[in-house]
Design a protein around this motif. Structure first.
Motif, PDB file in Angstrom:
ATOM      1  N   ALA A 193       0.865  -1.188   0.000  1.00 25.33           N
ATOM      2  CA  ALA A 193       0.000   0.000   0.000  1.00 25.33           C
ATOM      3  C   ALA A 193       0.898   1.233   0.000  1.00 25.33           C
ATOM      4  N   PRO A 194       0.376   2.401  -0.362  1.00 25.42           N
ATOM      5  CA  PRO A 194       1.180   3.632  -0.330  1.00 25.42           C
ATOM      6  C   PRO A 194       1.414   4.121   1.102  1.00 25.42           C
ATOM      7  N   LEU A 195       2.019   3.284   1.911  1.00 27.83           N
ATOM      8  CA  LEU A 195       2.372   3.583   3.301  1.00 27.83           C
ATOM      9  C   LEU A 195       3.862   3.335   3.473  1.00 27.83           C
ATOM     10  N   MET A 196       4.574   4.293   4.075  1.00 21.56           N
ATOM     11  CA  MET A 196       6.015   4.131   4.235  1.00 21.56           C
ATOM     12  C   MET A 196       6.317   3.041   5.252  1.00 21.56           C
ATOM     13  N   ILE A 197       7.253   2.178   4.918  1.00 22.93           N
ATOM     14  CA  ILE A 197       7.609   1.051   5.776  1.00 22.93           C
ATOM     15  C   ILE A 197       8.737   1.464   6.722  1.00 22.93           C
ATOM     16  N   HIS A 198       8.531   1.139   7.988  1.00 22.15           N
ATOM     17  CA  HIS A 198       9.542   1.424   9.019  1.00 22.15           C
ATOM     18  C   HIS A 198       9.895   0.118   9.718  1.00 22.15           C
ATOM     19  N   PHE A 199      11.190  -0.199   9.754  1.00 22.50           N
ATOM     20  CA  PHE A 199      11.654  -1.390  10.470  1.00 22.50           C
ATOM     21  C   PHE A 199      12.381  -0.941  11.737  1.00 22.50           C
ATOM     22  N   GLY A 200      11.808  -1.270  12.891  1.00 24.54           N
ATOM     23  CA  GLY A 200      12.413  -0.878  14.156  1.00 24.54           C
ATOM     24  C   GLY A 200      12.994  -2.054  14.919  1.00 24.54           C
ATOM     25  N   ASP A 201      12.128  -2.893  15.442  1.00 29.36           N
ATOM     26  CA  ASP A 201      12.565  -3.985  16.323  1.00 29.36           C
ATOM     27  C   ASP A 201      13.376  -5.040  15.572  1.00 29.36           C
ATOM     28  N   ASN A 202      14.374  -5.578  16.292  1.00 34.43           N
ATOM     29  CA  ASN A 202      15.142  -6.750  15.851  1.00 34.43           C
ATOM     30  C   ASN A 202      15.849  -6.531  14.510  1.00 34.43           C
ATOM     31  N   MET A 203      16.406  -5.367  14.373  1.00 34.00           N
ATOM     32  CA  MET A 203      17.139  -5.007  13.160  1.00 34.00           C
ATOM     33  C   MET A 203      18.582  -4.664  13.543  1.00 34.00           C
ATOM     34  N   ILE A 204      18.979  -3.413  13.367  1.00 29.45           N
ATOM     35  CA  ILE A 204      20.335  -2.990  13.737  1.00 29.45           C
ATOM     36  C   ILE A 204      20.504  -3.093  15.248  1.00 29.45           C
ATOM     37  N   GLY A 205      21.559  -3.770  15.668  1.00 28.37           N
ATOM     38  CA  GLY A 205      21.777  -4.021  17.097  1.00 28.37           C
ATOM     39  C   GLY A 205      21.431  -5.437  17.505  1.00 28.37           C
ATOM     40  N   SER A 206      20.740  -6.159  16.618  1.00 31.68           N
ATOM     41  CA  SER A 206      20.420  -7.562  16.895  1.00 31.68           C
ATOM     42  C   SER A 206      21.598  -8.432  16.459  1.00 31.68           C
ATOM     43  N   LEU A 207      21.365  -9.738  16.351  1.00 25.38           N
ATOM     44  CA  LEU A 207      22.399 -10.647  15.863  1.00 25.38           C
ATOM     45  C   LEU A 207      22.361 -10.792  14.336  1.00 25.38           C
ATOM     46  N   ARG A 208      21.504  -9.982  13.693  1.00 26.71           N
ATOM     47  CA  ARG A 208      21.417  -9.979  12.229  1.00 26.71           C
ATOM     48  C   ARG A 208      21.418  -8.543  11.711  1.00 26.71           C
ATOM     49  N   SER A 209      22.255  -7.703  12.272  1.00 27.42           N
ATOM     50  CA  SER A 209      22.265  -6.286  11.902  1.00 27.42           C
ATOM     51  C   SER A 209      22.462  -6.091  10.411  1.00 27.42           C
TER      52      SER A 209
END
Length: 584
Positions: free
Chosen positions: A134-150
């Protein structure tokens, strides 16, 4: 207070900052950058460009959090929300994707991962689908940079077209209930942030939700603002990224929320690009009618702040069911309609706010934060930490922890009345709420009827949410129980082993992350393996996905069938424990 040196924390030769930047450029040289449906429709290159337009035009932007267990249902909900809101003449601009905690665990540790209630993505195609739903901006917060899969997750986020990625604060506060390479985790986080910095001109914003990090454990608001300055120094001054702070989960007062927003803008020298101001979920209960009052109270204050001094933060109207379960798409829709409707009232109220008083309070926060920031930086330098190496600073702060940082470098007078050893200059709303809840719990507290003297209790939380654990711990201490608190993000194995080591007869678990059933089953297996006889009590939000289901369901009855004692109110716990042992 114990003193430390560099040798206590730094066990690896981290590359220099310049070497990190070279490595980051090499790692990301062939990465692909997608374009979301939002950017395509709005004619912008990034969310930051859109936010700058909003600031210039004094326009409110809006945020919703979505993360059903499957990508199909998540994409369907996003499309449905956009279309329904459009029919009603309402707007929603961005969506925070709630990835499951298992998404932040590297492949070599997957056998230790317990899948919770969040979204699990199984392929590149599923990541990309989110940006096109959809025309909604996607934001990835949790479990991203700083996790074990940064690095792995950041690469996929770029392919999706996301330009706001986090969550810096989670590096410091999130732990994993198994052994892992903390040096690699730290270096990978630094490399990922350097990559964000090298793509700053593309509009990339490094997200950090303060309330997901050390801010949740600080007692003093000036320390919270000082910590925001520490993160800014690391992410912006050293690694070159554009940092966008989020806050709000733990802030109750509408006036304090807009004051803090203005203080954050000051430390950014007026160049803020905030991600969102999150909802005041601390004051939510399972009474949905009451929660309506809470959301109306905080959202109007947030909007007034953005109207008066735009900082780019999107408004987050949290559904009233948040404290009880994962909200349905219909409840998310209702919350967004309310947010749209209330804006006209905020614009009417803004001229009548006593901005002189707000400005005075802002300056008090800033003065205190500057002093605490200086104390932290000087203290780390005195330990021998290389203040130009972000990895050394990050791993040292993580190991020191929020309690030590505030006790050693805070401003309030020393006292044992507060957990962090200082009387807050400006108590956080979390501290005030905790005191209020504890007082309510203890109103009808009878020490004689609740005496648990001699009883050893293991206390833990399955995730980052410590609020319930803190209250329960204090109630049990009043009951004279001997508490062994093994902290947050605890594993069933850790709880069982500590029960064996201490000969504890009760294991008490606080759970809010949708893994109550799996945690209980694993804990029972571990206890059986170790030959432990102890009673398990669980509280919090006791839910989990059924197999094939996408929305967590209450598992209280299943837990009770396993022999788990489920307790809803902290003040009832001592009596429940006594009742169980009286029967035995």
């Amino acid at each position: 207070m114990k003193t430390y040196s560099k040798q206590d924390f730094i066990t690896a030769d981290f590359p220099s900052l310049q070497e990190m930047k070279v490595q980051a450029a090499e790692i990301s040289k062939d990465w692909q950058y997608g374009q979301t449906a939002f950017c395509r429709e709005r004619g912008v290159s990034s969310e930051r460009e859109f936010k700058e337009q909003c600031k210039a035009e004094n326009r409110i932007s809006r945020h919703a959090a979505i993360g059903y267990h499957s990508v199909t249902e998540t994409c369907s909900a996003m499309k449905w929300l956009y279309e329904e809101l459009d029919k009603k003449g309402c707007t929603l601009d961005r969506v925070g994707i709630l990835l499951d905690v298992s998404m932040g665990i590297a492949d070599e540790y997957k056998e230790h991962a317990m899948v919770g209630s969040g979204l699990v993505l199984c392929s590149e195609e599923e990541w990309v689908a989110l940006g096109q739903a959809a025309p909604l901006m996607i934001h990835f917060g949790d479990n991203m940079i700083g996790s074990l899969r940064s690095l792995e997750n950041l690469k996929l986020a770029f392919q999706t077209g996301a330009t706001s990625v986090g969550n810096f604060s989670q590096y410091f506060s999130y732990s994993y209930p198994f052994q892992y390479d903390r040096n690699k985790r730290t270096l990978d986080a630094c490399l990922a942030i350097c990559i964000m910095g090298q793509n700053k001109e593309k509009g990339m914003v490094m997200h950090s939700n303060l309330d997901d990090g050390f801010a949740a454990a600080f007692n003093d608001l000036v320390t919270v603002l000082a910590w925001a300055k520490v993160e800014k120094y690391l992410a912006e001054d050293l690694m070159g990224a554009k940092l966008g702070h989020c806050f709000g989960n733990l802030f109750s007062s509408p006036i304090l929320r807009l004051t803090f927003s203005m203080a954050l803008d000051e430390i950014n020298e007026g160049d803020s690009c905030g991600t969102m101001i999150y909802g005041n979920t601390t004051d939510y209960t399972k009474d949905f009618v009451r929660n309506n009052a809470v959301v109306n109270g905080y959202i109007i204050g947030d909007m007034i702040g953005q109207i008066h001094k735009p900082t780019g933060h999107a408004m987050s109207s949290v559904p009233v069911s948040e404290a009880a379960r994962i909200p349905t798409k219909e409840e998310i829709l209702d919350a967004q309609i309310m947010s749209n409707e209330i804006e006209r009232y905020a614009r009417a109220f803004e001229p009548y706010i006593n901005w002189t008083k707000v400005e005075k309070d802002k300056q008090l926060l800033l003065q205190g934060a500057e002093a605490v920031f200086d104390n932290i930086m000087e203290g780390l330098a005195d330990m021998g930490i290389d203040m130009k190496n972000p990895a050394e600073i990050m791993i040292t702060c993580k190991e020191l922890g929020p309690e030590y940082l505030e006790r050693a470098f805070g401003l309030g007078e020393p006292t044992d009345e507060y957990a962090n050893g200082r009387r807050p200059i400006w108590p956080t709303d979390m501290v005030c709420s905790l005191e209020k809840i504890q007082n309510q719990c203890l109103q009808n507290f009878d020490p004689q009827k609740s005496d648990l003297k001699g009883l050893k209790v293991i206390l833990c939380a399955t995730d980052i949410h410590e609020f319930g654990k803190v209250v329960v711990g204090n109630v049990l201490r009043r009951s004279n129980a001997e508490i062994f608190d093994i902290g947050r993000d605890a594993s069933p194995g850790e709880a069982a082993e500590m029960a064996l080591e201490t000969d504890s007869r009760v294991i008490l678990v606080s759970s809010y992350n949708g893994i109550a059933r799996t945690f209980a089953k694993t804990l029972l297996r571990e206890m059986d393996r170790l030959g432990i006889e102890a009673e398990i009590f669980m509280g919090g939000l006791l839910n989990e996905n059924d197999e094939g289901g996408n929305i967590p369901v209450d598992v209280t009855e299943e837990l009770e069938a396993m022999g788990i004692h489920c307790v809803k109110e902290a003040e009832c716990l001592p009596a429940e424990i006594k009742k169980v042992f009286a029967v035995r």
